[in-house]
Design an enzyme around this catalytic site. Structure first.
Site, short mmCIF file in Angstrom:
data_model
loop_
_atom_site.label_atom_id
_atom_site.label_comp_id
_atom_site.label_asym_id
_atom_site.label_seq_id
_atom_site.Cartn_x
_atom_site.Cartn_y
_atom_site.Cartn_z
N ASP A 101 0.99 -1.20 0.09
CA ASP A 101 -0.07 0.10 -0.02
C ASP A 101 0.94 1.17 0.01
OD1 ASP A 101 -2.20 -1.51 0.28
OD2 ASP A 101 -2.37 -1.53 2.48
N1 URA Z 1 -1.19 -6.01 3.82
C1 URA Z 1 -1.55 -4.55 4.10
O1 URA Z 1 -2.75 -4.55 4.53
N2 URA Z 1 -0.96 -3.65 3.23
C2 URA Z 1 0.06 -3.97 2.81
O2 URA Z 1 0.68 -3.03 2.14
C3 URA Z 1 0.73 -5.41 2.66
C4 URA Z 1 -0.02 -6.23 3.33
#
Ligand code: URA
Length: 233
Positions: A101
Site C-alpha cells: 500500500d
Molecule cells: N497488507 C496490507 O494491509 N497492506 C500492505 O501494504 C501489505 C499487506
C-alpha cells in the site's frame, strides 16, 4: 552500459561496492585494466574481475526499500511511484513481485522475470511474508490463537490461512506477523477484524529474502544469486 552498472547488475553489488572493486585495479575489460566506473561496456566486451569472467547481466532482480507515500505501479495521477526511485533502463519490462500500500514501507521485489515473481505471488506456493506492525491499541491476548486459526474477512469466502504472530514490544503495540497470502490490504483487514487498527506497516521479509539493513528508504540494490535462487526452494 557503464562498467560500474555492469558490475552492480552482474554481481548484485551496490554502486559503492562496484566503484571500490573497480578502483582496486582488479577489473579488466578486454584484458585492459579499467579504474573508472564510467568506462562503457558493450555486448562484445569480456569483463573480468581478478582473472574470472563476469557474466553479462541477465534478468534483473531488485530489492527496494519502499518509503511511505510511493505507490507500487508504473503510473499514478496523484502519488509518486516506486519506479521513480529506480535508475534503470527498460523500466517498462519491470514489475513488482507483490505490491505494498502507499503508506506501507519496506521490502518490495522488482523483476522482469515473470516465472520468478509468480513463484512469490501465486497463492499456491504459500510464500511467507513477514511484516512489522504497530497497532493503535494493545495487542489482545487472544490474537496469536485467532490469527493461527484463521480470520474471517469481509467479502472473502474462506478465512485467512494460519498466520504467525510474535510480540516485539507490548508497550509500543509492536509485533511481527508472518502470512502466506497476499489479499488486498490483508494485514490491515486482519487487525480490523480483531477490532484493532494498523498504525504503521513495514515489510521485512519475503520468503528467505530479508530487507537489507544497509539500505535507506528509497534505496535499492540487485539481489545476490543466492537470494534469487532461494525463491525456488
Ligand atoms: N497488507 C496490507 O494491509 N497492506 C500492505 O501494504 C501489505 C499487506
Amino acid at each position: 552500459m557503464r562498467l560500474d552498472k555492469y558490475l552492480c547488475d552482474a554481481l548484485g553489488a551496490t554502486r559503492k561496492e562496484a566503484t571500490k572493486i573497480i578502483k582496486s585495479g582488479d577489473v579488466t575489460v578486454n584484458d585492459v585494466i579499467q579504474k573508472s566506473g564510467s568506462v562503457k561496456v558493450t555486448d562484445n566486451c569480456v569483463v573480468e574481475w581478478q582473472g574470472r569472467e563476469i557474466q553479462k547481466p541477465g534478468p534483473r532482480y531488485i530489492m527496494l526499500f519502499k518509503p511511505d507515500g510511493f505507490v507500487c505501479s508504473h503510473e499514478d495521477g496523484f502519488n509518486q511511484t516506486a519506479f521513480m526511485l529506480l535508475d534503470e533502463v527498460k523500466m517498462e519490462d519491470l514489475h513488482f513481485a507483490g505490491r505494498l500500500d502507499v503508506d506501507t514501507t519496506g521490502l518490495v521485489l522488482i523483476t522482469d522475470d515473470g516465472k520468478w515473481s509468480h513463484r512469490i505471488t501465486s497463492p499456491k506456493h504459500k510464500c511467507e511474508k513477514t511484516y512489522r506492525v504497530w497497532l493503535a491499541d494493545p495487542i489482545g491476548s487472544d490474537y496469536a490463537e485467532k490469527l493461527a486459526h484463521g480470520i474471517e474477512l469481509r467479502n472473502e469466502k474462506a478465512p485467512t490461512l494460519p498466520a504467525k504472530l510474535e510480540i516485539v514490544d507490548p508497550q509500543e503495540n509492536e509485533l511481527l506477523l508472518t502470512i502466506t497470502e497476499g489479499k488486498y490490504h490483508q494485514v490491515k483487514r486482519m487487525f480490523a477484524a480483531l477490532g484493532n487498527k494498523v498504525e504503521h506497516l513495514h515489510r521485512e521479509r519475503i520468503g528467505q529474502i530479508e530487507l537489507d539493513e544497509n539500505l535507506e528508504p528509497g534505496e535499492y540494490r540487485f539481489l545476490t544469486q543466492e537470494e534469487i535462487d532461494s525463491v525456488w526452494h
